[in-house]
Write a protein that holds these residues in place. Structure first.
Motif, PDB file in Angstrom:
ATOM      1  N   ARG A 195     -13.904  -4.138  -2.581  1.00 14.61           N
ATOM      2  CA  ARG A 195     -12.544  -3.840  -3.031  1.00 14.61           C
ATOM      3  C   ARG A 195     -12.134  -4.889  -4.054  1.00 14.61           C
ATOM      4  O   ARG A 195     -12.370  -6.078  -3.869  1.00 14.61           O
ATOM      5  CB  ARG A 195     -11.595  -3.887  -1.843  1.00 14.61           C
ATOM      6  N   ASP A 196     -11.519  -4.428  -5.133  1.00 15.69           N
ATOM      7  CA  ASP A 196     -11.007  -5.337  -6.149  1.00 15.69           C
ATOM      8  C   ASP A 196      -9.678  -5.888  -5.646  1.00 15.69           C
ATOM      9  O   ASP A 196      -8.713  -5.143  -5.458  1.00 15.69           O
ATOM     10  CB  ASP A 196     -10.823  -4.601  -7.480  1.00 15.69           C
ATOM     11  N   GLU A 197      -9.638  -7.186  -5.388  1.00 15.90           N
ATOM     12  CA  GLU A 197      -8.437  -7.811  -4.825  1.00 15.90           C
ATOM     13  C   GLU A 197      -7.245  -7.738  -5.770  1.00 15.90           C
ATOM     14  O   GLU A 197      -6.105  -7.792  -5.335  1.00 15.90           O
ATOM     15  CB  GLU A 197      -8.725  -9.272  -4.456  1.00 15.90           C
ATOM     16  N   ASP A 198      -7.496  -7.618  -7.077  1.00 15.28           N
ATOM     17  CA  ASP A 198      -6.410  -7.566  -8.041  1.00 15.28           C
ATOM     18  C   ASP A 198      -5.861  -6.163  -8.244  1.00 15.28           C
ATOM     19  O   ASP A 198      -4.827  -5.979  -8.873  1.00 15.28           O
ATOM     20  CB  ASP A 198      -6.880  -8.123  -9.391  1.00 15.28           C
ATOM     21  N   SER A 199      -6.549  -5.175  -7.723  1.00 17.78           N
ATOM     22  CA  SER A 199      -6.146  -3.780  -7.907  1.00 17.78           C
ATOM     23  C   SER A 199      -5.045  -3.404  -6.920  1.00 17.78           C
ATOM     24  O   SER A 199      -5.040  -3.827  -5.769  1.00 17.78           O
ATOM     25  CB  SER A 199      -7.350  -2.860  -7.711  1.00 17.78           C
ATOM     26  N   TRP A 200      -4.123  -2.571  -7.378  1.00 21.25           N
ATOM     27  CA  TRP A 200      -3.054  -2.074  -6.517  1.00 21.25           C
ATOM     28  C   TRP A 200      -3.520  -0.853  -5.732  1.00 21.25           C
ATOM     29  O   TRP A 200      -2.936  -0.503  -4.717  1.00 21.25           O
ATOM     30  CB  TRP A 200      -1.842  -1.700  -7.359  1.00 21.25           C
ATOM     31  N   ASP A 201      -4.550  -0.199  -6.221  1.00 20.67           N
ATOM     32  CA  ASP A 201      -5.031   1.025  -5.593  1.00 20.67           C
ATOM     33  C   ASP A 201      -6.108   0.716  -4.569  1.00 20.67           C
ATOM     34  O   ASP A 201      -6.933  -0.167  -4.763  1.00 20.67           O
ATOM     35  CB  ASP A 201      -5.613   1.978  -6.650  1.00 20.67           C
ATOM     36  N   ASP A 202      -6.103   1.497  -3.487  1.00 21.87           N
ATOM     37  CA  ASP A 202      -7.152   1.376  -2.474  1.00 21.87           C
ATOM     38  C   ASP A 202      -8.376   2.143  -2.935  1.00 21.87           C
ATOM     39  O   ASP A 202      -8.284   3.148  -3.632  1.00 21.87           O
ATOM     40  CB  ASP A 202      -6.681   1.943  -1.129  1.00 21.87           C
ATOM     41  N   GLU A 203      -9.531   1.665  -2.511  1.00 19.37           N
ATOM     42  CA  GLU A 203     -10.771   2.389  -2.773  1.00 19.37           C
ATOM     43  C   GLU A 203     -10.837   3.582  -1.826  1.00 19.37           C
ATOM     44  O   GLU A 203     -10.260   3.567  -0.739  1.00 19.37           O
ATOM     45  CB  GLU A 203     -11.976   1.468  -2.544  1.00 19.37           C
ATOM     46  N   ASP A 204     -11.560   4.623  -2.229  1.00 23.75           N
ATOM     47  CA  ASP A 204     -11.682   5.816  -1.386  1.00 23.75           C
ATOM     48  C   ASP A 204     -12.334   5.498  -0.046  1.00 23.75           C
ATOM     49  O   ASP A 204     -11.958   6.045   0.989  1.00 23.75           O
ATOM     50  CB  ASP A 204     -12.487   6.907  -2.096  1.00 23.75           C
ATOM     51  N   TRP A 205     -13.311   4.607  -0.039  1.00 22.64           N
ATOM     52  CA  TRP A 205     -14.027   4.300   1.193  1.00 22.64           C
ATOM     53  C   TRP A 205     -13.181   3.544   2.204  1.00 22.64           C
ATOM     54  O   TRP A 205     -13.498   3.511   3.389  1.00 22.64           O
ATOM     55  CB  TRP A 205     -15.321   3.539   0.903  1.00 22.64           C
ATOM     56  N   GLU A 206     -12.062   2.934   1.780  1.00 24.35           N
ATOM     57  CA  GLU A 206     -11.226   2.162   2.706  1.00 24.35           C
ATOM     58  C   GLU A 206     -10.521   3.040   3.730  1.00 24.35           C
ATOM     59  O   GLU A 206     -10.133   2.562   4.789  1.00 24.35           O
ATOM     60  CB  GLU A 206     -10.208   1.319   1.947  1.00 24.35           C
TER      61      GLU A 206
END
Length: 181
Positions: A98-109
């Motif tokens: 997961r990109d810690e700087d991203s506001w969006d969650d990854e699909d796999w989360e």
């Protein structure tokens, strides 16, 4: 699958809980017993024996549950998270962290966690996996970086690396003070 039948080498393992924790309560009671003898006060031998054994019995239950439901083992042929075993041949890819700087969650989360627990266990970190049928699941471990590296190697996927910047792309980032303009 029993240990005797499994001839594959273990690439990664986390026990989930350690048996040495059963001894902590009785050792504490033993220390209190020695202190009572050393100070000359009345020795509460029955209470200390009772408490030490009661604590040990409760911890045995916790260790047994932890070893069954929160242990991880990666061999050359399978990945076991808790009570669920997944053949490595059914894993298509280990998904990026997961990109810690991203506001969006990854699909796999939001995908199902392996094992019979309702989600990724406490103090564990999920690792996204894409299966051969296209579905997503989460493997998990305390040492998720080591499991990710071992999984990536085991399925023959190229490891994630920080790619060097592309020199052909124009520089679009400027300093805050504007001194580079």
């Amino acid at each position: 699958m029993s240990k005797a039948l499994d001839n594959s080498g273990v690439l990664f393992a986390e026990p989930g809980a350690r048996w040495r924790t059963v001894a902590y309560g009785p050792i504490l009671c033993l220390i209190i017993f020695v202190l009572e003898i050393a100070t000359g006060s009345s020795v509460h031998w029955f209470a200390l024996l009772f408490c030490g054994s009661l604590i040990a019995m409760f911890v045995v239950l916790q260790v047994t549950a932890g070893r069954r439901h929160v242990s991880v083992e990666l061999t050359e042929t399978t990945l076991r998270d808790g009570t669920e075993t997944l053949p490595l041949g059914s894993i298509d890819a280990v998904l990026p962290q997961r990109d810690e700087d991203s506001w969006d969650d990854e699909d796999w989360e939001s995908a199902r966690a392996l094992g019979e627990l309702s989600g990724v266990p406490r103090r564990r970190t999920g690792i996204g996996l894409r299966l051969s049928d296209g579905s997503l699941v989460q493997a998990w471990a305390k040492n998720h970086r080591a499991l990710r590296a071992a999984l990536t190697t085991a399925i023959g996927q190229a490891p994630e690396t920080d790619s060097p910047p592309d020199d052909s792309a124009p520089e679009t980032q400027h300093s805050e003070k504007g001194t580079d303009r």
